[in-house]
Design an enzyme around this catalytic site. Structure first.
Site, PDB file in Angstrom:
ATOM      1  N   GLU A 117      60.482 -72.971 -99.660  1.00 53.19           N
ATOM      2  CA  GLU A 117      61.568 -72.040 -99.396  1.00 53.19           C
ATOM      3  C   GLU A 117      62.145 -71.588-100.721  1.00 53.19           C
ATOM      4  O   GLU A 117      62.293 -72.392-101.652  1.00 53.19           O
ATOM      5  CB  GLU A 117      62.641 -72.779 -98.572  1.00 53.19           C
ATOM      6  CG  GLU A 117      63.822 -71.957 -98.209  1.00 53.19           C
ATOM      7  CD  GLU A 117      64.824 -72.733 -97.366  1.00 53.19           C
ATOM      8  OE1 GLU A 117      64.511 -73.853 -96.929  1.00 53.19           O
ATOM      9  OE2 GLU A 117      65.928 -72.208 -97.174  1.00 53.19           O
ATOM     10  N   SER A 119      64.945 -68.335-102.460  1.00 51.97           N
ATOM     11  CA  SER A 119      66.191 -67.688-102.069  1.00 51.97           C
ATOM     12  C   SER A 119      65.926 -66.478-101.177  1.00 51.97           C
ATOM     13  O   SER A 119      66.816 -66.035-100.471  1.00 51.97           O
ATOM     14  CB  SER A 119      66.987 -67.273-103.303  1.00 51.97           C
ATOM     15  OG  SER A 119      66.118 -66.800-104.291  1.00 51.97           O
ATOM     16  N   PHE A 120      64.688 -65.977-101.184  1.00 55.56           N
ATOM     17  CA  PHE A 120      64.394 -64.797-100.369  1.00 55.56           C
ATOM     18  C   PHE A 120      63.616 -65.087 -99.097  1.00 55.56           C
ATOM     19  O   PHE A 120      63.696 -64.338 -98.151  1.00 55.56           O
ATOM     20  CB  PHE A 120      63.621 -63.769-101.191  1.00 55.56           C
ATOM     21  CG  PHE A 120      64.445 -63.157-102.264  1.00 55.56           C
ATOM     22  CD1 PHE A 120      65.461 -62.284-101.936  1.00 55.56           C
ATOM     23  CD2 PHE A 120      64.249 -63.471-103.588  1.00 55.56           C
ATOM     24  CE1 PHE A 120      66.258 -61.710-102.922  1.00 55.56           C
ATOM     25  CE2 PHE A 120      65.028 -62.907-104.582  1.00 55.56           C
ATOM     26  CZ  PHE A 120      66.045 -62.029-104.249  1.00 55.56           C
ATOM     27  N   GLU A 122      61.149 -68.018 -96.499  1.00 58.31           N
ATOM     28  CA  GLU A 122      60.567 -69.315 -96.155  1.00 58.31           C
ATOM     29  C   GLU A 122      59.075 -69.093 -95.985  1.00 58.31           C
ATOM     30  O   GLU A 122      58.649 -68.072 -95.442  1.00 58.31           O
ATOM     31  CB  GLU A 122      61.163 -69.842 -94.860  1.00 58.31           C
ATOM     32  CG  GLU A 122      62.568 -70.386 -95.034  1.00 58.31           C
ATOM     33  CD  GLU A 122      63.122 -70.954 -93.740  1.00 58.31           C
ATOM     34  OE1 GLU A 122      62.489 -71.866 -93.184  1.00 58.31           O
ATOM     35  OE2 GLU A 122      64.169 -70.470 -93.297  1.00 58.31           O
ATOM     36  N   LYS A 138      54.907 -65.722 -95.615  1.00 58.92           N
ATOM     37  CA  LYS A 138      56.291 -65.752 -96.120  1.00 58.92           C
ATOM     38  C   LYS A 138      57.142 -64.833 -95.260  1.00 58.92           C
ATOM     39  O   LYS A 138      56.796 -63.672 -95.056  1.00 58.92           O
ATOM     40  CB  LYS A 138      56.298 -65.291 -97.585  1.00 58.92           C
ATOM     41  CG  LYS A 138      57.671 -65.230 -98.215  1.00 58.92           C
ATOM     42  CD  LYS A 138      57.529 -64.964 -99.707  1.00 58.92           C
ATOM     43  CE  LYS A 138      58.854 -64.643-100.361  1.00 58.92           C
ATOM     44  NZ  LYS A 138      58.697 -64.435-101.806  1.00 58.92           N
ATOM     45  N   ASP A 231      60.818 -63.769-113.030  1.00 60.78           N
ATOM     46  CA  ASP A 231      61.117 -64.996-112.275  1.00 60.78           C
ATOM     47  C   ASP A 231      60.014 -66.038-112.494  1.00 60.78           C
ATOM     48  O   ASP A 231      59.574 -66.699-111.542  1.00 60.78           O
ATOM     49  CB  ASP A 231      61.258 -64.653-110.784  1.00 60.78           C
ATOM     50  CG  ASP A 231      62.127 -65.666-110.039  1.00 60.78           C
ATOM     51  OD1 ASP A 231      62.766 -66.501-110.707  1.00 60.78           O
ATOM     52  OD2 ASP A 231      62.148 -65.630-108.785  1.00 60.78           O
ATOM     53  N   ASP A 249      55.193 -64.853-106.141  1.00 60.57           N
ATOM     54  CA  ASP A 249      56.572 -64.398-106.011  1.00 60.57           C
ATOM     55  C   ASP A 249      56.881 -63.200-106.915  1.00 60.57           C
ATOM     56  O   ASP A 249      57.521 -63.325-107.958  1.00 60.57           O
ATOM     57  CB  ASP A 249      57.538 -65.560-106.306  1.00 60.57           C
ATOM     58  CG  ASP A 249      58.949 -65.240-105.814  1.00 60.57           C
ATOM     59  OD1 ASP A 249      59.181 -64.087-105.415  1.00 60.57           O
ATOM     60  OD2 ASP A 249      59.801 -66.134-105.846  1.00 60.57           O
TER      61      ASP A 249
HETATM   62  N1  LIG Z   1      50.636 -68.936-100.756  1.00 63.33           N
HETATM   63  C1  LIG Z   1      51.312 -70.086-100.790  1.00 63.33           C
HETATM   64  N2  LIG Z   1      50.662 -71.255-100.606  1.00 63.33           N
HETATM   65  C2  LIG Z   1      51.342 -72.430-100.649  1.00 63.33           C
HETATM   66  N3  LIG Z   1      52.671 -72.528-100.865  1.00 63.33           N
HETATM   67  C3  LIG Z   1      53.369 -71.397-101.061  1.00 63.33           C
HETATM   68  C4  LIG Z   1      52.732 -70.124-101.037  1.00 63.33           C
HETATM   69  N4  LIG Z   1      53.666 -69.184-101.277  1.00 63.33           N
HETATM   70  C5  LIG Z   1      54.821 -69.837-101.450  1.00 63.33           C
HETATM   71  N5  LIG Z   1      54.677 -71.162-101.314  1.00 63.33           N
HETATM   72  C6  LIG Z   1      55.721 -72.188-101.436  1.00 63.33           C
HETATM   73  O1  LIG Z   1      56.941 -71.618-100.992  1.00 63.33           O
HETATM   74  C7  LIG Z   1      57.909 -71.616-102.034  1.00 63.33           C
HETATM   75  C8  LIG Z   1      58.768 -70.377-101.941  1.00 63.33           C
HETATM   76  O2  LIG Z   1      57.955 -69.217-102.026  1.00 63.33           O
HETATM   77  P1  LIG Z   1      58.427 -67.944-102.868  1.00 63.33           P
HETATM   78  O3  LIG Z   1      58.649 -68.357-104.270  1.00 63.33           O
HETATM   79  O4  LIG Z   1      57.453 -66.844-102.668  1.00 63.33           O
HETATM   80  O5  LIG Z   1      59.810 -67.628-102.148  1.00 63.33           O
HETATM   81  P2  LIG Z   1      61.086 -66.856-102.737  1.00 63.33           P
HETATM   82  O6  LIG Z   1      62.138 -66.903-101.690  1.00 63.33           O
HETATM   83  O7  LIG Z   1      60.686 -65.508-103.193  1.00 63.33           O
HETATM   84  O8  LIG Z   1      61.452 -67.759-103.972  1.00 63.33           O
HETATM   85  P3  LIG Z   1      62.447 -67.434-105.200  1.00 63.33           P
HETATM   86  O9  LIG Z   1      63.711 -68.102-104.881  1.00 63.33           O
HETATM   87  O10 LIG Z   1      61.728 -68.074-106.344  1.00 63.33           O
HETATM   88  O11 LIG Z   1      62.532 -65.960-105.345  1.00 63.33           O
HETATM   89  C9  LIG Z   1      57.105 -71.738-103.314  1.00 63.33           C
HETATM   90  O12 LIG Z   1      57.833 -72.347-104.338  1.00 63.33           O
HETATM   91  C10 LIG Z   1      55.922 -72.597-102.889  1.00 63.33           C
HETATM   92  O13 LIG Z   1      56.257 -73.961-102.938  1.00 63.33           O
HETATM   93 MG   LIG Z   2      59.872 -68.418-105.554  1.00 64.88          MG
END
Ligand SMILES: Nc1ncnc2c1ncn2[C@@H]1O[C@H](COP(=O)(O)OP(=O)(O)OP(=O)(O)O)[C@@H](O)[C@H]1O
Ligand SMILES: [Mg+2]
Length: 550
Positions: A117, A119-120, A122, A138, A231, A249
């Site tokens: 998860e 901030s944007f 899950e 996601k 990021d 991300d």
């Molecule tokens: N393709 C994937 N395969 C496995 N785990 C993933 C994958 N994509 C994301 N994750 C897991 O989910 C977490 C959150 O994903 P992501 O960073 O894309 O979300 P976000 O809300 O954009 O995060 P941030 O707060 O960094 O902007 C990652 O840190 C990772 O642990």
């Molecule tokens: Mg992230």
């Protein structure tokens, strides 16, 4: 998204910068929109028949799932027909009210576990119902608050699509929007670099160099397009099954030219370059973030989000007790990447030209064929096993066809009552063959006087289910005694004679039953003249009986 300014770091005593013991929670200190706990499937819409609405381009309706893609050059979310998996389509047409209330996500995927998860969004591990493969999906946490916010979220799709082909960027499959949320399907990775660090704690330096090389390559592909990630951190680097590190991300990715035009959003404060505080966004900011991430990775250091150490790290003062653990060569590279002045910082090209990294790239080139071969081998091994399973099924089918042609068995039709058990309901338990497509039916009825030449290749192997049924019962019950079927392997010569005898008998005698009845003591009550031969097979008493083929 509203741009948020970082507060100036407080001056507090922060001497505990070693990574805390990982307790399953990743505590990230950042300045992002607050986290909202949400449910994705709870959107009520009683009037909508979603099985009809998928693919529709008509309504500007958030309930309708729209495919999002920028591949043609512009966003085609409203025009694109949403690719629904065949099984999902079948499900939506066959299942009634339940599937109508299912989101596109639920129709296409089986949700397995939550991977992480941010901030944007899950991220969930899912199984695609159409190809049974595992993926990551996601789902954005916050609803689209307006057209501007939606456009910003959709930008991530554009970036994923743009970098999807690069070996060191995460592979993107497709995206769609529904219920004012964005859904992105991508390749599933084993873990994030942060999870890897918590798992291993001490990462060998050789591995650190390889990780750095992977990430520099990924970052170069962005910088070459004049884009900045903004990021970069351990959480946003994913490791696939081949141990390749991939940038993920792309939610904050922005054009260098637009970056200083109040359009950029700061990433995690722990990885933030000092000049970001003055609102200067550049490629060098990404290099600083990568440098400090390498420091964290190689020294197992808990990065501060503010305080004196935060400032020291940005003034080029790296804590001796940590930095001394790594080689001078790596220390120099990290210090170069973390130079306080962005103009003094190394670029991706300069770093890739570093003697150590250049040597590694050279070695990799010579290994590339080997790497490809091992990848091919792994893939073909998987395909081979799949083929073998199909072949096995085909072989069973052929065998059954052959047996059927030879009149060795008759498949039991639903209208027939199996004869080995008086209880119709239990005799043919909701057949496994109906649930597993392609697996031959195990229930069948032997025709009593059919000749079988070879006892060893007798189909008793397939009778396991039936055998088990019989052996579970032990002594037959009164009901079963009346219905014991003759499933004995029968000698070919005997049977030829039997056939002749039974057909001549048919002419003169009233029709006989092909069943043996058993008396109260467990002995057969049928006329002894009907039992032609007794033998034992697999610990069971077998009887050859004269039966009527009818
Ligand atoms: N393709 C994937 N395969 C496995 N785990 C993933 C994958 N994509 C994301 N994750 C897991 O989910 C977490 C959150 O994903 P992501 O960073 O894309 O979300 P976000 O809300 O954009 O995060 P941030 O707060 O960094 O902007 C990652 O840190 C990772 O642990
Ligand atoms: Mg992230």
């Amino acid at each position: 998204m509203d741009k948020q300014r970082l507060p100036m770091p407080e001056i507090i005593n922060d001497d505990k910068h070693r990574h805390k013991q990982f307790n399953g929670h990743f505590d990230s200190n950042r300045f992002r929109p607050p986290k909202v706990k949400t449910r994705y499937i709870a959107v009520e819409n009683n009037n909508l028949n979603r099985s009809q609405s998928f693919g529709s381009c008509s309504a500007n309706n958030s309930q309708i799932a729209h495919a999002i893609s920028f591949r043609g050059g512009s966003e085609c979310s409203d025009a694109g027909i949403l690719p629904t998996s065949p099984s999902a389509a079948a499900a939506s047409s066959s299942m009634s009210t339940m599937s109508c209330n299912m989101s596109h996500f639920e129709q296409c995927f089986e949700r397995l576990t939550k991977l992480g998860e941010g901030s944007f969004g899950e991220v969930f591990q899912v199984r695609d119902r159409s190809d049974s493969r595992l993926y990551a999906v996601k789902i954005s946490k916050q609803l689209f608050r307006g057209e501007q916010y939606r456009a910003e979220r959709l930008e991530e799709v554009r970036r994923y699509e743009e970098f999807s082909g690069h070996e060191n960027c995460i592979r993107f499959i497709r995206a769609w929007e529904q219920y004012d949320r964005l859904f992105m399907q991508m390749e599933l990775c084993r873990e994030s670099l942060e999870q890897y660090l918590y798992r291993c704690r001490h990462i060998p330096e050789d591995r650190i160099w390889h990780i750095l090389l992977d990430l520099l390559r990924g970052l170069k592909s962005l910088h070459d397009r004049n884009l900045i990630h903004l990021d970069i951190k351990l959480e946003n680097v994913l490791i696939d099954d081949d141990d390749t590190c991939k940038l993920a991300d792309f939610g904050l990715v922005i054009d260098v030219d637009k970056a200083n035009n109040h359009q950029a959003t700061e990433g995690d404060s722990r990885y933030m370059a000092p000049e970001i505080l003055q609102g200067h966004f550049s490629k060098a900011a990404d290099i600083f973030s990568l440098g400090i991430a390498m420091l964290e990775l190689s020294c197992y250091m808990d990065l501060p989000s503010n305080g004196p150490l935060w400032h020291e790290l940005r003034q080029g003062k790296l804590p001796e007790e940590f930095i001394s653990k790594i080689s001078v060569e790596l220390q120099q590279v990290i210090k170069w990447m973390m130079s306080p002045d962005p103009r003094q910082r190394a670029t991706t090209e300069q770093l890739l030209a570093h003697p150590r990294l250049a040597r590694m790239q050279k070695q990799e080139k010579s290994m590339v064929t080997l790497k490809l071969l091992s990848k091919c081998f792994r893939r073909s091994r998987r395909a081979f096993w799949l083929k073998m399973c199909n072949l096995k099924t085909a072989a069973y089918r052929c065998l059954f066809y052959l047996l059927e042609i030879l009149h060795l068995y008759k498949p039991i039709t639903s209208s027939q009552t199996p004869m080995y058990n008086g209880n119709t309901a239990t005799a043919a338990p909701s057949s496994p063959s109906t649930s597993v497509a392609g697996v031959p039916r195990l229930e069948f009825q032997l025709v009593g006087s059919t000749p079988i030449g070879n006892r060893d290749c007798y189909i008793s192997d397939f009778l396991l289910a039936m055998d088990m049924d019989l052996s579970q019962h032990g002594t037959p019950t009164a009901c079963e005694r009346e219905n014991l079927v003759n499933s004995t392997p029968i000698n070919h010569n005997h049977l030829t004679a039997n056939r002749q005898r039974s057909s001549s008998a048919r002419k003169t005698q009233p029709e006989k039953s092909n069943l043996l009845s058993v008396d109260e003591n467990g002995s057969f009550a049928t006329s002894p003249s009907k039992v032609l031969e007794t033998s034992s097979f697999r610990g069971k008493k077998l009887f050859t009986v004269d039966v009527d083929e009818e």
